[in-house]
Design a protein around this motif. Structure first.
Motif, mmCIF file in Angstrom:
data_model
loop_
_atom_site.group_PDB
_atom_site.id
_atom_site.type_symbol
_atom_site.label_atom_id
_atom_site.label_comp_id
_atom_site.label_asym_id
_atom_site.label_seq_id
_atom_site.Cartn_x
_atom_site.Cartn_y
_atom_site.Cartn_z
ATOM 1 N N UNK A 57 -1.682 3.063 -4.898
ATOM 2 C CA UNK A 57 -2.885 2.133 -4.906
ATOM 3 C C UNK A 57 -2.936 1.186 -3.773
ATOM 4 N N UNK A 58 -4.193 0.689 -3.630
ATOM 5 C CA UNK A 58 -4.251 -0.335 -2.355
ATOM 6 C C UNK A 58 -3.196 -1.409 -2.678
ATOM 7 N N UNK A 59 -2.835 -1.711 -3.797
ATOM 8 C CA UNK A 59 -2.090 -2.899 -3.865
ATOM 9 C C UNK A 59 -0.734 -2.481 -4.237
ATOM 10 N N UNK A 94 13.378 -0.759 7.185
ATOM 11 C CA UNK A 94 12.246 0.282 7.648
ATOM 12 C C UNK A 94 12.501 0.691 9.329
ATOM 13 N N UNK A 119 2.629 -2.132 -2.961
ATOM 14 C CA UNK A 119 3.474 -2.518 -1.664
ATOM 15 C C UNK A 119 4.694 -1.398 -1.678
ATOM 16 N N UNK A 158 0.686 2.210 1.851
ATOM 17 C CA UNK A 158 0.122 3.340 2.686
ATOM 18 C C UNK A 158 -0.014 2.806 4.346
ATOM 19 N N UNK A 159 0.429 1.839 4.420
ATOM 20 C CA UNK A 159 0.675 1.626 6.018
ATOM 21 C C UNK A 159 1.953 2.028 6.701
ATOM 22 N N UNK A 160 2.741 2.407 5.958
ATOM 23 C CA UNK A 160 4.098 3.029 6.317
ATOM 24 C C UNK A 160 4.475 4.393 6.078
ATOM 25 N N UNK A 161 2.988 5.214 5.812
ATOM 26 C CA UNK A 161 3.249 6.841 5.591
ATOM 27 C C UNK A 161 4.115 7.318 6.643
ATOM 28 N N UNK A 162 5.014 8.151 6.238
ATOM 29 C CA UNK A 162 5.875 8.792 7.073
ATOM 30 C C UNK A 162 6.998 8.157 7.552
ATOM 31 N N UNK A 178 -3.787 6.757 -2.404
ATOM 32 C CA UNK A 178 -3.656 7.684 -1.341
ATOM 33 C C UNK A 178 -2.365 8.450 -1.408
ATOM 34 N N UNK A 215 6.122 -7.329 1.013
ATOM 35 C CA UNK A 215 4.809 -8.006 1.978
ATOM 36 C C UNK A 215 4.061 -6.371 2.490
ATOM 37 N N UNK A 216 4.579 -5.288 2.351
ATOM 38 C CA UNK A 216 4.299 -4.018 3.045
ATOM 39 C C UNK A 216 3.490 -3.172 2.294
ATOM 40 N N UNK A 217 2.125 -3.025 2.548
ATOM 41 C CA UNK A 217 1.365 -2.293 1.736
ATOM 42 C C UNK A 217 2.156 -0.767 2.050
#
Lengths: 159, 259, 459
Positions: free
Chosen positions: A18-20, A52, A22, A65-69, A2, A61-63
């Motif tokens: 990638x998914x992994x 953050x 971080x 893609x979860x913190x996009x933006x 993504x 511990x933060x993928x």
């Protein structure tokens, strides 16, 4: 895979995760910001601490893609040209580094503490860095440097 | 091996992804360490970060914690002074910024001290797709959207966590309790324990031994002896099972009597 | 600013006629500190390379087992896995880091062949496009074992009926034909016979992990010249280069090690653990390859400080003079030698401590067990021996109702004394250090002890 956008030290950055991937690995391997370190990938050593949205997190511990933006601050963004931040200068003057591996994470935890609490007690400093492991065991000069930085910050603010 | 990390924008989307087999990711502080360093079956995650479940509301004495509220948010909310010592006894600052209320309900012992406190506070979990709130501790995986409890009067709630270090260390024994007294006699008690089993333990035997008696050293000593029969602690890097049982009466006394 | 203690210039003035130091006693900034506080210090893992591949290891699940078969087929099916490496891919699989200083035999395989001697021993290396694929591939390797009895205690390993775990035939390192590093001086039995009192105690220590914040690792980059450039956090660049070349069966000049920046070492990064396999992987794939320990690997399989067990028997006169000391010392080397034969020699060289004792006898055993191989750590050999020796000194002083400092001063070695190793002691200074330490903490010493000097009394 993504596309992720971050604002890092005030500058917009875009990369493919990638998914992994971080947040730590994105900063280090894709954005070239290697100040944050991978000491454990378990959230236990604090070497990867960055801010953050202004709050300290273990970035391992933060993928990503979860913190996009999100807005991210790293050790590389602290100095203004050759002028170090008060915390950096206090670490330098106070001999609060040895091998240097924990230092960037330790400094980010200290910056976050002083952002929230400009006049911490020694005990509050201990709590703030309880997630940052210094295996060279130089904690005493580190705690003293953070207290010194608090004074420098407060005096700097008065000028 | 991680195959996908979904970041849905609302709860129904998250529920759909969970139904299709994705694993719930709260703050990641329990799940990510395993995924970072070890092989695993193909795993899709569904992050709750953007589902709008974070937030603290206090209406009268009713406190509602959204499931993705972080431990740091509780720590810094002046209305939740009650839980301040609880969350500050957990992990470290940069972990508490990630770890969530919902996640803490499911972490493996000897972690999960907030869940211990919430059991003692008789908190109820709201589960996605269920009308009836669920009693804690939860035994089955579920998508929790919020946790609600009634804030007790000052002095009712008691909490002690014994650990190897003062900061950032997992539980040896955690005791959380609400104890109501009337006329020098305990009329209501709800006691929860951490560190002494593979899940958060509701200490029924301790509660029964307290109710109807004055809250003093003799009562608490007897309650601890009764409570020992319910403990099934583990040997781990923090302490042996033997040690945990040995010190449980001490920490129960410190929690309930303050000395 | 950090506190700098003033230099004590009272003692040994004659050895420093001009008393001028340019750095000692002054505050001098570290040359690397600015890089540390700005995050610019470049550790080995702070370099990124396009097309970087990753190595992860499948490790033994048992303390001691025969390997019947290894099945890598599922690992190869993981998307992103490029190669698996077994012992057959290692040109010269058996090594011993200390062979560079003439110590034999090569007792450790880079990758296990037909047996494993400790839990966590590397068996198969998996090379993949991503770290995640390498981890997944390593997890899917299947090994069929026949579990063998394990020896987990140094004295049990030396018992006559213990299973012999080492292919060399003994569960101990052989020092020039002997079962232990030996120290013989005077006649210890005669010393015990003349002594007023005998004190005998046992001391033991557990393994200690260095736990550096930066885990052990390296990145190997194939060069256009055909050489391999190794970015490593090793504490021993030349040991690493030479041993890696010997394992690869290539000339030393084929390798270049860039290092020196270490995120915590403490002796834990002097073994040669990651570079050989990373070099093999880089050669087989012709790609830059990273091999870095996970935190769990660092804690579980990187060599710790050895566990030791030490028995000390002392013969002492009523006035506090030690007339005989016998030490039986056991270093738990774990499954392989690493640096332990050397550490055990260091322990022996340290005996009987900084004291002049006319009769000394010691056997220092470097023992193999099915535990994680141990190796160097800060003063290894000496540190635990000192714990035992000084505990012994305190206990004897207590038993004799003597002041522990006076007891040490009475037995302290002095310049000119012949040590048990038949070396003449010089520059000892123990007496002066004790005198000054006593003064600093307000511990009063009688006149005769204050008048003592390390100079000449034994000459």
């Amino acid at each position: 895979m993504r596309i992720v956008n971050l604002k890092v030290n005030g500058v917009g950055k875009t990369f493919i995760a990638r998914p992994e991937t971080t947040l730590l690995l994105a900063l280090r391997e894709q954005l070239g910001l290697t100040g944050a370190k991978r000491g454990c990938a378990q959230g236990a050593c604090g070497s990867c601490t960055v801010l953050l949205e202004g709050e300290p997190v273990v970035s391992c511990l933060v993928p990503a893609v979860t913190v996009d933006g999100a807005d991210i601050a790293t050790v590389e963004g602290l100095a203004d040209g050759p002028a170090l931040s008060h915390v950096q200068q206090a670490f330098l003057d106070g001999f609060a580094t040895q091998c240097g591996f924990c230092t960037p994470g330790m400094i980010m935890s200290a910056e976050a503490l002083l952002d929230r609490n400009p006049d911490p007690t020694r005990d509050e400093v201990n709590e703030a860095i309880s997630g940052n492991v210094c295996r060279c065991t130089g904690y005493e000069p580190i705690v003293s440097a953070i207290l010194d930085a608090a004074v420098r910050r407060r005096e700097g603010a008065k000028l | 091996m991680l195959t996908e990390v979904h970041v849905p924008e609302d709860v129904p989307a998250a529920v759909g992804l969970i139904a299709s087999g994705a694993t719930i990711l709260g703050g990641g502080t329990a799940l990510m360490p395993a995924l970072n360093d070890y092989g695993s079956p193909p795993t899709a995650l569904v992050s709750l970060r953007r589902t709008g479940l974070a937030g603290i509301t206090v209406a009268g004495s009713t406190v509602t914690l959204g499931a993705t509220t972080t431990l740091a948010q509780i720590e810094h909310d002046a209305r939740l002074a009650l839980l301040n010592p609880v969350v500050r006894s957990i992990a470290s600052v940069p972990v508490r910024t990630l770890a969530t209320v919902g996640g803490n309900l499911f972490v493996r012992q000897p972690h999960g001290d907030l869940a211990v406190a919430l059991v003692a506070l008789d908190a109820r979990a709201t589960l996605a797709g269920h009308d009836e709130p669920a009693e804690l501790p939860l035994r089955q995986p579920a998508l929790v959207t919020a946790v609600t409890f009634e804030r007790p009067e000052p002095g009712i709630f008691k909490y002690v966590k014994a650990a190897r270090r003062r900061f950032n260390s997992a539980s040896l024994v955690t005791v959380a309790a609400t104890v109501v007294e009337s006329g020098g006699i305990v009329t209501g008690a709800r006691v929860a324990l951490g560190g002494v089993g593979d899940h958060v333990l509701r200490a029924h035997a301790v509660e029964e031994a307290l109710i109807g008696r004055p809250l003093n050293e003799a009562t608490v000593h007897a309650a601890a002896q009764d409570g020992l029969t319910e403990l099934s602690p583990a040997d781990d890097a923090y302490a042996s099972a033997w040690y945990r049982k040995r010190v449980f009466p001490v920490h129960l006394r410190r929690a309930l009597l303050g000395c | 600013m950090p506190r700098v203690n003033p230099i004590d210039s009272d003692y040994f003035k004659d050895e420093r006629p001009d008393d001028k130091f340019s750095v000692i006693g002054k505050t001098v900034q570290r040359s690397d500190a600015l890089g540390h506080v700005t995050g610019r210090t470049e550790f080995f893992e702070d370099r990124t390379f396009p097309d970087l591949a990753h190595v992860k290891i499948h490790r033994s699940a048992h303390h001691h087992a025969r390997i019947n078969s290894v099945d890598v087929s599922e690992a190869l099916r993981v998307p992103g896995v490029l190669r698996v490496i077994t012992h057959r891919d290692v040109p010269s699989n058996w090594y011993m880091v200390l062979r560079l200083i003439g110590i034999e035999p090569n007792d450790e395989p880079v990758l296990a062949e037909d047996r494993v001697l400790y839990k966590g021993e590397p068996i198969v290396a998996v090379v993949a496009d991503s770290e995640a694929a390498a981890l997944e591939g390593a997890a899917r390797v299947k090994v069929d074992y026949t579990v063998l009895p394990a020896v987990l205690d140094v004295e049990a390993a030396l018992a006559p009926d213990a299973p012999v775990i080492k292919q060399a035939g003994t569960n101990y390192f052989v020092y020039e034909g002997h079962h232990a590093r030996r120290l013989r001086f005077g006649d210890v039995e005669q010393g015990f016979a003349q002594a007023d009192r005998i004190f005998e105690w046992r001391y033991s220590s557990a393994p200690i992990e260095h736990a550096p914040t930066e885990t052990t690792g390296c990145v190997v980059v194939p060069q256009s010249s055909g050489r391999l450039l190794i970015h490593s956090n090793t504490q021993a660049a030349f040991f690493t280069l030479d041993n890696t070349a010997l394992i690869l069966d290539r000339p030393f000049t084929d390798l270049q090690v860039k290092g020196g920046t270490v995120g915590g070492g403490f002796g834990g990064k002097v073994d040669v653990m990651v570079e050989p396999l990373a070099c093999i992987a880089a050669t087989l794939t012709n790609r830059p390859v990273k091999f870095v320990y996970t935190r769990e690997e660092e804690m579980q399989v990187s060599s710790p400080r050895a566990a030791e067990r030490i028995y000390i028997k002392d013969g002492v006169m009523n006035d506090g003079r030690i007339v005989a000391r016998k030490v039986m010392l056991y270093v738990d080397s774990g499954a392989y030698s690493r640096h332990s034969p050397y550490g055990t020699t260091k322990a022996c060289a340290h005996l009987p401590g900084p004291y002049t004792i006319p009769n000394v006898y010691a056997d220092c055993h470097c023992v193999y067990t099915n535990r994680t191989p141990s190796s160097a750590m800060r003063g290894f050999g000496v540190t635990i021996a000192d714990f035992a020796l000084e505990s012994q000194m305190d206990r004897i002083a207590r038993a004799l109702e003597m002041d522990p400092l006076q007891f040490r001063l009475k037995n302290a070695y002095r310049d000119g004394d012949l040590k048990a190793h038949r070396k003449v002691a010089e520059g000892t200074a123990l007496i002066e250090v004790i005198q000054r330490a006593a003064a600093l903490v307000g511990h009063e010493l009688p006149e005769e002890y204050q008048a003592m000097s390390s100079r000449g009394a034994g000459a």
